[in-house]
Enzyme design. Structure first.
Site, PDB file in Angstrom:
ATOM      1  N   LYS A 118      -7.770 -34.921 139.168  1.00 12.49           N
ATOM      2  CA  LYS A 118      -7.125 -33.484 138.098  1.00 12.49           C
ATOM      3  C   LYS A 118      -8.579 -32.598 138.023  1.00 12.49           C
ATOM      4  O   LYS A 118      -8.809 -31.244 137.988  1.00 12.49           O
ATOM      5  CB  LYS A 118      -7.287 -34.111 136.802  1.00 12.49           C
ATOM      6  CG  LYS A 118      -6.121 -35.484 136.395  1.00 12.49           C
ATOM      7  CD  LYS A 118      -6.158 -35.720 134.787  1.00 12.49           C
ATOM      8  CE  LYS A 118      -5.503 -36.464 134.493  1.00 12.49           C
ATOM      9  NZ  LYS A 118      -3.715 -36.558 134.688  1.00 12.49           N
ATOM     10  N   GLU A 202     -13.038 -32.501 128.337  1.00 12.08           N
ATOM     11  CA  GLU A 202     -12.718 -31.691 128.051  1.00 12.08           C
ATOM     12  C   GLU A 202     -12.310 -31.070 126.921  1.00 12.08           C
ATOM     13  O   GLU A 202     -12.462 -32.525 125.836  1.00 12.08           O
ATOM     14  CB  GLU A 202     -10.534 -31.509 128.253  1.00 12.08           C
ATOM     15  CG  GLU A 202     -10.234 -30.789 129.812  1.00 12.08           C
ATOM     16  CD  GLU A 202      -9.054 -30.626 129.708  1.00 12.08           C
ATOM     17  OE1 GLU A 202      -7.966 -31.405 128.769  1.00 12.08           O
ATOM     18  OE2 GLU A 202      -8.464 -31.109 130.879  1.00 12.08           O
ATOM     19  N   HIS A 237       0.282 -40.775 124.268  1.00  8.82           N
ATOM     20  CA  HIS A 237       0.115 -39.426 125.078  1.00  8.82           C
ATOM     21  C   HIS A 237       1.848 -39.653 126.595  1.00  8.82           C
ATOM     22  O   HIS A 237       1.262 -39.295 127.182  1.00  8.82           O
ATOM     23  CB  HIS A 237      -1.198 -39.651 126.057  1.00  8.82           C
ATOM     24  CG  HIS A 237      -2.351 -39.537 125.315  1.00  8.82           C
ATOM     25  ND1 HIS A 237      -2.235 -37.853 124.313  1.00  8.82           N
ATOM     26  CD2 HIS A 237      -3.499 -40.121 125.025  1.00  8.82           C
ATOM     27  CE1 HIS A 237      -3.150 -38.470 123.238  1.00  8.82           C
ATOM     28  NE2 HIS A 237      -4.052 -39.248 123.863  1.00  8.82           N
ATOM     29  N   ARG A 294       6.376 -34.318 142.049  1.00  9.41           N
ATOM     30  CA  ARG A 294       6.471 -35.261 142.355  1.00  9.41           C
ATOM     31  C   ARG A 294       8.226 -34.401 141.505  1.00  9.41           C
ATOM     32  O   ARG A 294       7.726 -33.917 140.942  1.00  9.41           O
ATOM     33  CB  ARG A 294       6.931 -36.617 142.465  1.00  9.41           C
ATOM     34  CG  ARG A 294       5.483 -36.237 141.244  1.00  9.41           C
ATOM     35  CD  ARG A 294       5.888 -38.356 140.898  1.00  9.41           C
ATOM     36  NE  ARG A 294       5.168 -38.369 140.059  1.00  9.41           N
ATOM     37  CZ  ARG A 294       5.390 -37.990 138.315  1.00  9.41           C
ATOM     38  NH1 ARG A 294       6.617 -37.846 137.692  1.00  9.41           N
ATOM     39  NH2 ARG A 294       4.481 -38.250 137.358  1.00  9.41           N
TER      40      ARG A 294
HETATM   41  P1  ADP Z   1      -1.880 -37.727 132.271  1.00 10.06           P
HETATM   42  O1  ADP Z   1      -1.351 -37.524 133.789  1.00 10.06           O
HETATM   43  O2  ADP Z   1      -2.049 -39.766 131.484  1.00 10.06           O
HETATM   44  O3  ADP Z   1      -0.333 -37.566 132.028  1.00 10.06           O
HETATM   45  P2  ADP Z   1      -2.395 -35.166 131.275  1.00 10.06           P
HETATM   46  O4  ADP Z   1      -3.728 -34.368 130.925  1.00 10.06           O
HETATM   47  O5  ADP Z   1      -1.414 -34.536 131.354  1.00 10.06           O
HETATM   48  O6  ADP Z   1      -2.201 -36.983 131.399  1.00 10.06           O
HETATM   49  O7  ADP Z   1      -1.815 -35.152 129.713  1.00 10.06           O
HETATM   50  C1  ADP Z   1      -1.260 -36.159 129.274  1.00 10.06           C
HETATM   51  C2  ADP Z   1      -1.294 -35.265 127.459  1.00 10.06           C
HETATM   52  O8  ADP Z   1      -2.207 -35.987 126.126  1.00 10.06           O
HETATM   53  C3  ADP Z   1      -0.596 -34.170 127.168  1.00 10.06           C
HETATM   54  O9  ADP Z   1       1.003 -34.077 127.436  1.00 10.06           O
HETATM   55  C4  ADP Z   1      -1.300 -33.964 126.050  1.00 10.06           C
HETATM   56  O10 ADP Z   1      -0.223 -34.752 124.858  1.00 10.06           O
HETATM   57  C5  ADP Z   1      -2.685 -34.940 125.526  1.00 10.06           C
HETATM   58  N1  ADP Z   1      -3.567 -34.430 125.903  1.00 10.06           N
HETATM   59  C6  ADP Z   1      -4.106 -34.068 127.685  1.00 10.06           C
HETATM   60  N2  ADP Z   1      -4.928 -33.475 127.712  1.00 10.06           N
HETATM   61  C7  ADP Z   1      -5.075 -32.931 126.040  1.00 10.06           C
HETATM   62  C8  ADP Z   1      -6.305 -31.949 125.815  1.00 10.06           C
HETATM   63  N3  ADP Z   1      -7.345 -31.384 125.706  1.00 10.06           N
HETATM   64  N4  ADP Z   1      -6.204 -32.556 124.478  1.00 10.06           N
HETATM   65  C9  ADP Z   1      -5.076 -32.794 123.540  1.00 10.06           C
HETATM   66  N5  ADP Z   1      -4.313 -33.037 124.248  1.00 10.06           N
HETATM   67  C10 ADP Z   1      -4.445 -33.200 124.942  1.00 10.06           C
END
Ligand code: ADP
Length: 502
Positions: A118, A202, A237, A294
């Site tokens: 990331k 973040e 999540h 993917r």
């Molecule tokens: P992963 O790769 O584990 O799926 P992501 O970065 O794609 O992680 O985030 C998955 C979920 O986590 C998002 O859809 C959201 O619901 C929550 N999330 C991620 N980053 C944030 C953030 N900065 N603030 C609030 N929720 C977040």
């Protein structure tokens, strides 16, 4: 240009079947791999050839790149489709496949590697004017410095694993006093899950919607986006319900986010199908989260609204064909919903509830698509993701897609295990969801008391009650028992409590 004759699908379950179906339509032979736990699996029976690659645990079978490569060579395979999960985002595997003179159906190993981190992804897109969630741009190691940064960003903040995926390695920290402990947990979770303990901070966006854009690039430099999917209904999540298009994007915002996604793809010379994930805040500001290199679990909703077969597009791109359409040719028609039917108990924190599918009857009819890999009597293995099926509905508009989903959930008969079906119905009937006014906090906000799934009288029971009330009021003297019986009989499919009988 290449012309594949034989593809190996390095995956299992619904996605292996889904890929093989498209290959078959294209006249391409398929090879399945399977573990000892999957001998009877549908993908094994569907493929033209199938090879057992090891014992049940993934690291001894589906993740054995060396064994899979050997199978490819022995069977004269032209290309490998990795599906999602397993080796799909493993840059080393993609490289080994290519080095063996076989095509990896996906982006370059470099793009996989870049977007697999990331932090590296954020750095890669930095020159493309992509909005990002405020936070650190590098891995944090010094707790004191991290605390200061977190304070300057403002609590609550999120500690995230750079190598994270599937919602793992993520910790919300509400105040500075909790920071140190949560950071330790995040680092250890990231180390054990991903072998990389790098974490970063973040800003925690309070009530975001998860909106992602499907992109598709070819080897001739063309990249288009196939609009958005909204995936805000999540537990831990992780997504449970997805739809396309989103109820809240205006054409302008869609175009803006689409352009951003295409730029993210350009930043890593993306080839094939990929997904750029964003968060959208209450004021409709969007922020780049990450890119998944993917095919995504929820890709069917995009297929429904665009009329494209994403797997066929992936295969064509991998053969070196240019995209047969431009951005202007693409339009959205209708609305699609997807419910991930997991072997999980929504009344018990969505914990896996694996076992045998004593009854398994799929819903049917216009606008209903079921992507699954199971049959009645089969066991859900404990070794893999507990997703049984993806139930997808398609209607002329959102309301119709929702109504079809409720009807399809009612028709779906599963006994022997708990599933997310009743939860799906709860969401589809919920006013906040129906009106489009929801975000990733849906479960936290509206599903505090999961016993509503058990306690809420369903429609059929209400009807039955009405019939009985009418009987007692003397309005339906003679027909009462018959009416009651027929309501009870037809409600058989919809009453999930009956479905729970093991
Ligand atoms: P992963 O790769 O584990 O799926 P992501 O970065 O794609 O992680 O985030 C998955 C979920 O986590 C998002 O859809 C959201 O619901 C929550 N999330 C991620 N980053 C944030 C953030 N900065 N603030 C609030 N929720 C977040």
């Amino acid at each position: 240009m290449k012309q594949f004759k034989k593809i190996l699908v390095a995956n299992r379950g619904e996605i292996a079947l889904r890929v093989m179906r498209s290959a078959k339509e294209m006249g391409i032979k398929t090879v399945a791999i399977y573990s000892e736990a999957d001998r009877q699996a549908l993908h094994v029976r569907y493929a033209d050839e199938a090879v057992c690659v090891g014992p049940a645990p993934s690291n001894q079978s589906y993740l054995r790149a060396d064994v899979i490569l050997e199978v490819c060579k022995n069977l004269g395979v032209d290309a490998v489709h990795p599906g999602y999960g397993f080796l799909s985002e493993n840059a080393t595997f993609a490289k080994q496949v290519e080095e063996a003179g076989i095509t990896f159906i996906g982006p370059s190993p470099e793009a996989i590697e870049l977007m697999g981190s990331k932090l590296a992804a954020k750095a890669a897109v930095a020159n493309y004017n992509i909005p990002m969630v405020p936070g650190t741009e590098y891995a944090i190691t010094d707790v004191e410095e991290a605390k200061k940064l977190a304070t300057s960003i403002g609590f609550p903040i999120l500690i995230k694993a750079s190598a994270g995926g599937g919602g793992k390695g993520m910790r919300v920290v509400d105040q500075v006093s909790e920071f140190e402990e949560q950071m330790q947990v995040a680092v250890s979770e990231a180390t054990s899950a991903f072998g990389d303990g790098s974490v970063f901070i973040e800003k925690y966006i309070g009530s975001p919607r998860h909106i992602e854009i499907q992109v598709l690039g070819d080897t001739h430099g063309n990249i288009v986006h196939l609009f958005e999917r909204e995936c805000s209904i999540q537990r831990r999540h992780q997504k449970v319900i997805e739809e396309a298009p989103s109820a809240v994007l205006t054409p302008e915002l869609r175009a803006e986010m689409g352009l951003c996604a295409v730029n993210v793809a350009k930043a890593c010379n993306y080839i094939g199908a990929g997904t750029v994930e964003f968060l959208l805040d209450e004021n409709k500001n969007f922020y780049f989260l990450e890119m998944n290199t993917r095919l995504q679990v929820e890709h069917p909703v995009t297929e429904q609204i665009t009329g494209l077969d994403l797997v066929k597009e992936q295969i064509k791109v991998a053969q070196g064909e240019p995209l047969s359409f431009s951005q202007e040719d693409l339009t959205i028609t209708g609305h699609a919903m997807e419910l991930r039917v997991y072997a999980e108990d929504p009344t018990n924190n969505f914990l896996p509830d694996i076992g045998t599918l004593t009854t398994y009857k799929r819903p049917q009819g216009l606008g209903v698509r079921v992507d699954d890999g199971f049959e009645e009597g089969m066991e859900i293995p404990i070794y893999y993701d507990p997703m049984i099926a993806k139930l997808v509905t398609y209607g002329k508009d959102r309301a119709e897609a929702i109504d079809k989903m409720i009807r399809a959930i009612d028709e779906y008969q599963i006994t022997g295990i708990e599933t997310t079906l009743p939860f799906g119905k709860f969401v589809m009937q919920h006013e906040a969801f129906r009106s489009g006014d929801f975000d990733t906090k849906f479960i936290e906000r509206y599903f505090k008391d999961p016993t509503v799934l058990k306690g809420a009288p369903n429609k059929d029971e209400e009807e039955l009650a009405a019939v009985l009330a009418a009987v007692f009021a003397g309005k339906k003297k003679t027909t009462a028992p018959a009416a009651a019986t027929s309501v009870a009989a037809t409600s058989g499919m919809s009453d999930w409590r009956k479905n729970r009988l093991k």
